[in-house]
Design a protein around this motif. Structure first.
Motif, mmCIF file in Angstrom:
data_model
loop_
_atom_site.group_PDB
_atom_site.id
_atom_site.type_symbol
_atom_site.label_atom_id
_atom_site.label_comp_id
_atom_site.label_asym_id
_atom_site.label_seq_id
_atom_site.Cartn_x
_atom_site.Cartn_y
_atom_site.Cartn_z
ATOM 1 N N ASN A 69 0.874 -1.169 0.000
ATOM 2 C CA ASN A 69 0.000 0.000 0.000
ATOM 3 C C ASN A 69 0.917 1.226 0.000
ATOM 4 O O ASN A 69 1.565 1.512 1.004
ATOM 5 C CB ASN A 69 -0.906 -0.004 1.229
ATOM 6 C CG ASN A 69 -1.876 1.159 1.246
ATOM 7 O OD1 ASN A 69 -1.698 2.135 0.530
ATOM 8 N ND2 ASN A 69 -2.898 1.035 2.063
ATOM 9 N N GLU A 70 0.996 1.912 -1.134
ATOM 10 C CA GLU A 70 1.919 3.042 -1.259
ATOM 11 C C GLU A 70 1.604 4.188 -0.308
ATOM 12 O O GLU A 70 2.456 5.006 -0.018
ATOM 13 C CB GLU A 70 1.941 3.535 -2.707
ATOM 14 C CG GLU A 70 2.541 2.505 -3.652
ATOM 15 C CD GLU A 70 2.463 2.915 -5.098
ATOM 16 O OE1 GLU A 70 1.504 3.609 -5.493
ATOM 17 O OE2 GLU A 70 3.374 2.534 -5.845
ATOM 18 N N MET A 132 -1.732 -15.451 -13.710
ATOM 19 C CA MET A 132 -1.313 -14.594 -12.602
ATOM 20 C C MET A 132 -0.651 -13.360 -13.210
ATOM 21 O O MET A 132 0.306 -13.471 -13.967
ATOM 22 C CB MET A 132 -0.324 -15.351 -11.710
ATOM 23 C CG MET A 132 0.239 -14.549 -10.568
ATOM 24 S SD MET A 132 1.291 -15.536 -9.460
ATOM 25 C CE MET A 132 2.708 -15.876 -10.516
ATOM 26 N N GLN A 133 -1.206 -12.201 -12.885
ATOM 27 C CA GLN A 133 -0.639 -10.938 -13.359
ATOM 28 C C GLN A 133 -0.011 -10.230 -12.172
ATOM 29 O O GLN A 133 -0.663 -10.030 -11.149
ATOM 30 C CB GLN A 133 -1.719 -10.068 -13.982
ATOM 31 C CG GLN A 133 -1.212 -8.742 -14.489
ATOM 32 C CD GLN A 133 -2.303 -7.949 -15.166
ATOM 33 O OE1 GLN A 133 -2.947 -8.444 -16.082
ATOM 34 N NE2 GLN A 133 -2.516 -6.742 -14.709
ATOM 35 N N ILE A 134 1.258 -9.861 -12.318
ATOM 36 C CA ILE A 134 1.989 -9.225 -11.228
ATOM 37 C C ILE A 134 2.308 -7.797 -11.621
ATOM 38 O O ILE A 134 2.830 -7.555 -12.712
ATOM 39 C CB ILE A 134 3.281 -9.995 -10.903
ATOM 40 C CG1 ILE A 134 2.930 -11.429 -10.511
ATOM 41 C CG2 ILE A 134 4.066 -9.291 -9.793
ATOM 42 C CD1 ILE A 134 4.118 -12.322 -10.280
ATOM 43 N N SER A 135 1.988 -6.863 -10.729
ATOM 44 C CA SER A 135 2.321 -5.453 -10.932
ATOM 45 C C SER A 135 3.379 -5.061 -9.921
ATOM 46 O O SER A 135 3.304 -5.429 -8.745
ATOM 47 C CB SER A 135 1.086 -4.573 -10.749
ATOM 48 O OG SER A 135 0.118 -4.900 -11.725
ATOM 49 N N TYR A 136 4.370 -4.306 -10.397
ATOM 50 C CA TYR A 136 5.489 -3.880 -9.565
ATOM 51 C C TYR A 136 5.457 -2.368 -9.388
ATOM 52 O O TYR A 136 4.909 -1.650 -10.224
ATOM 53 C CB TYR A 136 6.825 -4.250 -10.230
ATOM 54 C CG TYR A 136 6.998 -5.721 -10.492
ATOM 55 C CD1 TYR A 136 7.593 -6.552 -9.553
ATOM 56 C CD2 TYR A 136 6.591 -6.291 -11.690
ATOM 57 C CE1 TYR A 136 7.772 -7.910 -9.796
ATOM 58 C CE2 TYR A 136 6.761 -7.644 -11.946
ATOM 59 C CZ TYR A 136 7.352 -8.447 -11.000
ATOM 60 O OH TYR A 136 7.522 -9.788 -11.243
ATOM 61 N N ASP A 137 6.085 -1.895 -8.304
ATOM 62 C CA ASP A 137 6.285 -0.456 -8.171
ATOM 63 C C ASP A 137 7.547 -0.087 -8.944
ATOM 64 O O ASP A 137 8.190 -0.948 -9.561
ATOM 65 C CB ASP A 137 6.326 -0.022 -6.701
ATOM 66 C CG ASP A 137 7.501 -0.569 -5.920
ATOM 67 O OD1 ASP A 137 8.429 -1.160 -6.518
ATOM 68 O OD2 ASP A 137 7.507 -0.397 -4.690
ATOM 69 N N GLU A 140 10.681 -2.055 -8.393
ATOM 70 C CA GLU A 140 10.547 -3.466 -8.779
ATOM 71 C C GLU A 140 10.148 -4.381 -7.622
ATOM 72 O O GLU A 140 10.430 -5.579 -7.642
ATOM 73 C CB GLU A 140 11.798 -3.973 -9.501
ATOM 74 C CG GLU A 140 12.030 -3.267 -10.822
ATOM 75 C CD GLU A 140 13.058 -3.920 -11.707
ATOM 76 O OE1 GLU A 140 13.700 -4.910 -11.304
ATOM 77 O OE2 GLU A 140 13.213 -3.439 -12.845
ATOM 78 N N ARG A 141 9.455 -3.828 -6.625
ATOM 79 C CA ARG A 141 8.855 -4.650 -5.575
ATOM 80 C C ARG A 141 7.455 -5.043 -6.039
ATOM 81 O O ARG A 141 6.762 -4.258 -6.699
ATOM 82 C CB ARG A 141 8.740 -3.866 -4.264
ATOM 83 C CG ARG A 141 10.063 -3.409 -3.688
ATOM 84 C CD ARG A 141 9.869 -2.597 -2.425
ATOM 85 N NE ARG A 141 9.030 -1.436 -2.708
ATOM 86 C CZ ARG A 141 8.470 -0.665 -1.774
ATOM 87 N NH1 ARG A 141 8.642 -0.921 -0.505
ATOM 88 N NH2 ARG A 141 7.732 0.369 -2.124
ATOM 89 N N VAL A 142 7.011 -6.256 -5.688
ATOM 90 C CA VAL A 142 5.661 -6.685 -6.052
ATOM 91 C C VAL A 142 4.664 -5.805 -5.309
ATOM 92 O O VAL A 142 4.670 -5.732 -4.082
ATOM 93 C CB VAL A 142 5.429 -8.174 -5.723
ATOM 94 C CG1 VAL A 142 3.978 -8.554 -5.960
ATOM 95 C CG2 VAL A 142 6.359 -9.052 -6.535
#
Length: 155
Positions: A69-70, A132-137, A140-142
């Motif tokens: 959570n940014e 599975m779709q992965i989004s990174y900040d 490059e953290r999940v």
């Protein structure tokens, strides 16, 4: 109350009522959506999850999990992740566990900010077929992981 994420992922393709009857959702709140929208959503904020159902048949087709959570650095996903996923992951770690993605989008501007990588994997031996779709900040953290019926993937 904790959610059995692995069991919920295995419930893709099942109806809202089947998922409730199996005790996989901790409270009985029906999914909602805007008039005319083909999808219904159930935001489970305390559980760090978002569920998406088809409006016409109440079939679960996507599960979103918030890992970071940014707006709150102390946030931790409150449930156990299915193996081999762990609470803190980065792009290098994901590649070591799952190999190279089938598809990937590099960091890019979206509206008025930049977003990190997005990668797509197929989960082998899943029934129904699951992606599975992965989004990174940008570090490059999940940031989030979405599990969805492979038939619903639009890339």
């Amino acid at each position: 109350m904790t959610v059995n994420v692995a069991a919920l992922i295995q419930s893709l393709g099942k109806t809202y009522q089947e998922i409730i009857d199996a005790g996989l959702i901790p409270y009985i709140t029906k999914p909602t959506g805007d008039y005319g929208d083909p999808d219904l959503c159930l935001d489970m904020v305390k559980e760090g999850m978002h569920l998406a159902f088809k409006r016409d048949n109440n079939i679960l087709y996507a599960i979103g999990i918030k890992i970071i959570n940014e707006k709150n650095e102390r946030y931790r996903f409150p449930n156990e992740l299915p193996s081999p996923l762990v609470p803190k992951m980065n792009r290098t770690w994901i590649h070591s566990q799952f190999g190279e993605p089938e598809k990937a989008l590099p960091p890019r501007p979206r509206l008025n900010k930049y977003v990190g990588w997005t990668e797509l994997y197929t989960i082998m031996d899943a029934s129904p077929p699951t992606s599975m779709q992965i989004s990174y900040d940008l570090s490059e953290r999940v940031k989030s992981i979405s599990f969805l019926s492979t038939s619903e993937v639009r890339w």
